[in-house]
Scaffold this motif. Structure first.
Motif, PDB file in Angstrom:
ATOM      1  N   LEU B  49      62.870  21.772 -62.933  1.00 53.14           N
ATOM      2  CA  LEU B  49      63.792  21.943 -64.051  1.00 53.14           C
ATOM      3  C   LEU B  49      63.608  20.819 -65.056  1.00 53.14           C
ATOM      4  O   LEU B  49      63.535  21.051 -66.267  1.00 53.14           O
ATOM      5  CB  LEU B  49      65.235  21.977 -63.540  1.00 53.14           C
ATOM      6  CG  LEU B  49      66.305  22.160 -64.612  1.00 53.14           C
ATOM      7  CD1 LEU B  49      66.069  23.424 -65.416  1.00 53.14           C
ATOM      8  CD2 LEU B  49      67.693  22.162 -64.000  1.00 53.14           C
ATOM      9  N   LEU B  60      68.204  16.129 -68.074  1.00 53.69           N
ATOM     10  CA  LEU B  60      68.965  16.868 -67.082  1.00 53.69           C
ATOM     11  C   LEU B  60      70.455  16.754 -67.348  1.00 53.69           C
ATOM     12  O   LEU B  60      71.181  17.741 -67.327  1.00 53.69           O
ATOM     13  CB  LEU B  60      68.656  16.331 -65.673  1.00 53.69           C
ATOM     14  CG  LEU B  60      67.419  16.885 -64.984  1.00 53.69           C
ATOM     15  CD1 LEU B  60      67.159  16.122 -63.710  1.00 53.69           C
ATOM     16  CD2 LEU B  60      67.597  18.364 -64.689  1.00 53.69           C
ATOM     17  N   ILE B  61      70.897  15.546 -67.616  1.00 56.24           N
ATOM     18  CA  ILE B  61      72.322  15.320 -67.813  1.00 56.24           C
ATOM     19  C   ILE B  61      72.817  16.080 -69.022  1.00 56.24           C
ATOM     20  O   ILE B  61      73.873  16.699 -68.970  1.00 56.24           O
ATOM     21  CB  ILE B  61      72.627  13.816 -67.925  1.00 56.24           C
ATOM     22  CG1 ILE B  61      74.054  13.580 -68.410  1.00 56.24           C
ATOM     23  CG2 ILE B  61      71.639  13.093 -68.804  1.00 56.24           C
ATOM     24  CD1 ILE B  61      74.470  12.151 -68.273  1.00 56.24           C
ATOM     25  N   PHE B  64      73.126  19.830 -68.133  1.00 54.37           N
ATOM     26  CA  PHE B  64      74.301  20.212 -67.359  1.00 54.37           C
ATOM     27  C   PHE B  64      75.595  19.938 -68.108  1.00 54.37           C
ATOM     28  O   PHE B  64      76.626  20.531 -67.835  1.00 54.37           O
ATOM     29  CB  PHE B  64      74.320  19.470 -66.019  1.00 54.37           C
ATOM     30  CG  PHE B  64      73.323  19.996 -65.031  1.00 54.37           C
ATOM     31  CD1 PHE B  64      73.467  21.266 -64.499  1.00 54.37           C
ATOM     32  CD2 PHE B  64      72.235  19.226 -64.653  1.00 54.37           C
ATOM     33  CE1 PHE B  64      72.547  21.758 -63.593  1.00 54.37           C
ATOM     34  CE2 PHE B  64      71.315  19.714 -63.748  1.00 54.37           C
ATOM     35  CZ  PHE B  64      71.474  20.979 -63.221  1.00 54.37           C
ATOM     36  N   THR B  65      75.553  19.026 -69.055  1.00 54.50           N
ATOM     37  CA  THR B  65      76.766  18.603 -69.745  1.00 54.50           C
ATOM     38  C   THR B  65      77.091  19.487 -70.936  1.00 54.50           C
ATOM     39  O   THR B  65      78.235  19.884 -71.135  1.00 54.50           O
ATOM     40  CB  THR B  65      76.617  17.146 -70.225  1.00 54.50           C
ATOM     41  OG1 THR B  65      76.355  16.321 -69.105  1.00 54.50           O
ATOM     42  CG2 THR B  65      77.878  16.698 -70.931  1.00 54.50           C
TER      43      THR B  65
END
Lengths: 182, 182
Positions: B49, B60-61, B64-65
DNA sequence: CAAAGGTGTTCAAAAAAACGAACACTGATT
DNA sequence: AATCAGTGTTCGTTTTTTTGAACACCTTTG
């Protein structure tokens, strides 16, 4: 997000005082799965990671967002507190070196043998306190320390914590909660 | 984090105007990988991912955020603006229904044919504006609309966006940037 | 109309991750 | 000293994901 996923999982897990097997049991995966993930020998699928985190429990977003030990101080010796005295009363500032403090201090007294238990309650915000009389054992994540009169603590309340009066008399503490409103 | 990973990836990718193959090429994976992920037929490893997101690029953060379409309004008709007039000048508030506004409004004029291009610059913060004269085509993610005098826009600047004067004369706009300081 | 380039999808084969059962080690209890 | 319950790790097998090459479809171009 420089830190490896395995390292983060390991840090989070030990913060919550769980063994690989215990977490595996709660999450419904095998212990070897967690072992190999924490060694960064494999990269878990998002589903697998979510499944593991559900055993803590923790959300994916929290897992990636949370800063695990930002290097700031947790324990302060008596002489490390900053004096804010107004002359009549002495106000010593706890965690003066920390940025973005958001809490309000209160007074508390623990009876002999008082203990919040190891239920490791977690809540948003920050928590701090000063020991006035007696001996208080403070557990924050993996770190444990017995504090005496004049000593203090300051930590992120998201990390599981516990208080225990390990003295033979009362234990007086100046405690604090966040947000300031309650 | 109720939304599936595949759905999030699909939303993010189309927001950036990338095809599965184009993103696959940039990320160094195959298009079938992205296809199957977006159908939620597989759950990618965190590494996979991250590799895909690097082709956008996005962390990534952030992945997802970010809230992809929080249901709040983006386009406002003239009569939907809130009048904050002080008598001498008319000040109509844009995005009054939105919570936590953090921006400051400015004046701008686009020459005929003016265009910010489709480089799809992304920046933290929010952006808003009102069209005074002319016709301005505003592109926000997948949403496109030609706005005329009195119409307005309000969107999260993290979503790729573009402005284009599609009228034959000048286009006057009351624009805004965030944070308020600049 | 047909060819070329674009889109997303599907399928067998290759690669990676999760399982399941072992191993070695530690500390406490007999 | 020996058993026991606990810890994390390793290895062969099973399961899942990724690849690579197809497919079907659409739009543009010659």
């Amino acid at each position: 997000m420089s830190q490896k996923v395995g390292d983060r999982l390991k840090a989070v897990r030990s913060m919550y005082g769980l063994s690989q097997r215990e977490l595996a049991r709660r999450a419904g995966v095998t212990n070897s799965t967690i072992s190999t993930i924490e060694q960064n020998r494999v990269s878990p699928s998002v589903d697998s990671l979510a499944k593991v985190l559900a055993g803590i429990p923790m959300s994916l977003i929290d897992f990636f967002t949370i800063d695990l030990d930002n290097g700031e101080e947790i324990f302060f010796k008596k002489e490390e507190l900053v004096e804010l005295s107004d002359g009549t009363m002495s106000m010593r500032l706890v965690g003066a070196s920390r940025k973005d403090r958001k809490l309000r201090v209160l007074h508390e007294t623990y009876p002999a043998g008082g203990d919040t238990g190891d239920n490791l309650i977690v809540q948003k915000g920050e928590e701090a306190g000063v020991i006035i009389r007696g001996k208080l054992e403070v557990t924050v994540g993996e770190r444990v320390k017995v504090l005496g009169p004049g000593d203090a603590y300051y930590f992120n309340a998201e990390i599981p914590h516990r208080f225990r009066n390990v003295g033979d008399g009362e234990c007086e503490v100046v405690s604090a909660a966040t947000p300031p409103s309650y």
